[in-house]
Write a protein that holds these residues in place. Structure first.
Motif, PDB file in Angstrom:
ATOM      1  N   PHE A   1       0.911  -1.278  -0.086  1.00  0.00           N
ATOM      2  CA  PHE A   1       0.066  -0.039   0.073  1.00  0.00           C
ATOM      3  C   PHE A   1       0.864   1.266  -0.065  1.00  0.00           C
ATOM      4  CE2 PHE A   1      -2.379   3.328   2.300  1.00  0.00           C
ATOM      5  CZ  PHE A   1      -3.426   3.226   1.537  1.00  0.00           C
ATOM      6  N   PHE A   2       1.946   1.602   1.003  1.00  0.00           N
ATOM      7  CA  PHE A   2       2.793   2.330   0.916  1.00  0.00           C
ATOM      8  C   PHE A   2       3.557   2.619  -0.194  1.00  0.00           C
ATOM      9  CE2 PHE A   2       7.136   4.101   1.762  1.00  0.00           C
ATOM     10  CZ  PHE A   2       6.685   5.352   2.029  1.00  0.00           C
TER      11      PHE A   2
ATOM     12  N   PHE B   1       4.711   5.599  -5.229  1.00  0.00           N
ATOM     13  CA  PHE B   1       5.075   5.585  -6.720  1.00  0.00           C
ATOM     14  C   PHE B   1       3.921   6.352  -7.364  1.00  0.00           C
ATOM     15  CE2 PHE B   1       7.525   1.425  -5.819  1.00  0.00           C
ATOM     16  CZ  PHE B   1       8.678   2.448  -6.352  1.00  0.00           C
ATOM     17  N   SER B   2       2.835   6.399  -7.037  1.00  0.00           N
ATOM     18  CA  SER B   2       1.760   7.550  -7.518  1.00  0.00           C
ATOM     19  C   SER B   2       1.985   8.820  -7.324  1.00  0.00           C
ATOM     20  CB  SER B   2       0.402   6.978  -6.762  1.00  0.00           C
ATOM     21  OG  SER B   2      -0.343   8.433  -6.561  1.00  0.00           O
ATOM     22  N   PHE B   3       2.696   9.238  -6.118  1.00  0.00           N
ATOM     23  CA  PHE B   3       3.345  10.512  -6.061  1.00  0.00           C
ATOM     24  C   PHE B   3       4.418  10.993  -7.188  1.00  0.00           C
ATOM     25  CE2 PHE B   3       1.028  10.844  -1.752  1.00  0.00           C
ATOM     26  CZ  PHE B   3       0.205  11.513  -2.140  1.00  0.00           C
ATOM     27  N   VAL B   4       5.240   9.964  -6.989  1.00  0.00           N
ATOM     28  CA  VAL B   4       6.736  10.116  -8.125  1.00  0.00           C
ATOM     29  C   VAL B   4       6.183  10.159  -9.446  1.00  0.00           C
ATOM     30  CG1 VAL B   4       8.712   8.883  -8.897  1.00  0.00           C
ATOM     31  CG2 VAL B   4       8.210   8.795  -6.527  1.00  0.00           C
ATOM     32  N   PHE B   5       5.125   9.424  -9.867  1.00  0.00           N
ATOM     33  CA  PHE B   5       4.862   9.501 -11.270  1.00  0.00           C
ATOM     34  C   PHE B   5       3.897  10.621 -11.484  1.00  0.00           C
ATOM     35  CE2 PHE B   5       5.390   4.634 -11.254  1.00  0.00           C
ATOM     36  CZ  PHE B   5       6.733   4.716 -12.219  1.00  0.00           C
ATOM     37  N   ASP B   6       3.279  10.992 -10.626  1.00  0.00           N
ATOM     38  CA  ASP B   6       2.401  12.451 -10.779  1.00  0.00           C
ATOM     39  C   ASP B   6       3.326  13.628 -11.040  1.00  0.00           C
ATOM     40  OD1 ASP B   6       0.172  14.113 -11.017  1.00  0.00           O
ATOM     41  OD2 ASP B   6       0.495  14.567  -8.849  1.00  0.00           O
ATOM     42  N   ALA B   7       4.607  13.460 -10.081  1.00  0.00           N
ATOM     43  CA  ALA B   7       5.387  14.563 -10.415  1.00  0.00           C
ATOM     44  C   ALA B   7       6.255  14.424 -11.489  1.00  0.00           C
ATOM     45  CB  ALA B   7       6.546  14.485  -9.274  1.00  0.00           C
ATOM     46  N   LEU B   8       6.583  13.338 -11.879  1.00  0.00           N
ATOM     47  CA  LEU B   8       7.415  13.163 -13.256  1.00  0.00           C
ATOM     48  C   LEU B   8       6.461  13.524 -14.328  1.00  0.00           C
ATOM     49  CD1 LEU B   8      10.047  11.950 -14.237  1.00  0.00           C
ATOM     50  CD2 LEU B   8       8.839   9.329 -14.334  1.00  0.00           C
TER      51      LEU B   8
ATOM     52  N   SER C   1      -7.841  10.959  -5.961  1.00  0.00           N
ATOM     53  CA  SER C   1      -6.702   9.905  -5.205  1.00  0.00           C
ATOM     54  C   SER C   1      -6.719  10.252  -3.766  1.00  0.00           C
ATOM     55  CB  SER C   1      -5.372  10.325  -5.949  1.00  0.00           C
ATOM     56  OG  SER C   1      -5.563  10.019  -7.348  1.00  0.00           O
ATOM     57  N   THR C   2      -6.701  11.575  -3.343  1.00  0.00           N
ATOM     58  CA  THR C   2      -6.470  11.902  -2.168  1.00  0.00           C
ATOM     59  C   THR C   2      -7.752  11.185  -1.274  1.00  0.00           C
ATOM     60  OG1 THR C   2      -5.278  13.794  -2.357  1.00  0.00           O
ATOM     61  CG2 THR C   2      -6.123  13.686  -0.199  1.00  0.00           C
TER      62      THR C   2
END
Length: 159
Positions: A3-4, A9-16, A42-43
């Protein structure tokens, strides 16, 4: 742990995704709005999932919270509404005030401060509400992370 990692990775890919869009000049108004909508969804989903970990009906259940700002935000619907509306008003007013897409935030704010006390006041009130909402978001994420850790510890201690 899965889950973590998924959230991370969702945050990383959003930024990328945002970085690539700017780097390769693939920026659009639709993409910008869609990004904000997906972030909010998502939040919301994350908060629903985390509230199930704690047995709460909602992430807004703060009666056992020790944080005064968290209690004030969710304990007073008018204050929460002000903060939520302030975010949207801030975005809209800044969008309308910008003379072009490349104008910096500081230039918009300085020009506005010189031109109109009323609009400057609206911006200040909106910025305050927006800041409170973002602080509450950080508190929620910290609280959620702590609860996930406690849940995992409890799970490992049970045979």
């Amino acid at each position: 742990m899965a889950f973590f990692c998924s959230i991370f990775f969702s945050f990383v890919f959003d930024a990328l995704d945002g970085w690539c869009a700017r780097k390769f000049n693939q920026v659009s108004t639709f993409g910008s709005v869609l990004d904000k909508v997906v972030d909010r969804i998502s939040t919301g989903c994350l908060l629903v999932i985390l509230s199930k970990y704690t047995g709460k009906v909602s992430h807004k259940d703060v009666k056992d919270s020790s944080n005064w700002l968290f209690k004030a935000y969710y304990g007073n619907r008018m204050f929460m509404a002000y903060c939520c509306v302030a975010v949207e008003v801030l975005y809209i007013v800044l969008f309308l005030l910008a003379e072009n897409q490349t104008e910096s935030l500081m230039d918009v704010l300085m020009r506005t401060a010189k031109q109109s006390l009323l609009i400057s006041s609206i911006l200040a009130l909106s910025f305050f509400g927006c800041a409170i909402k973002q602080i509450v978001n950080v508190i929620q994420m910290k609280t959620a992370a702590d609860l996930c850790v406690l849940y995992d510890i409890d799970k490992k201690q049970k045979p």
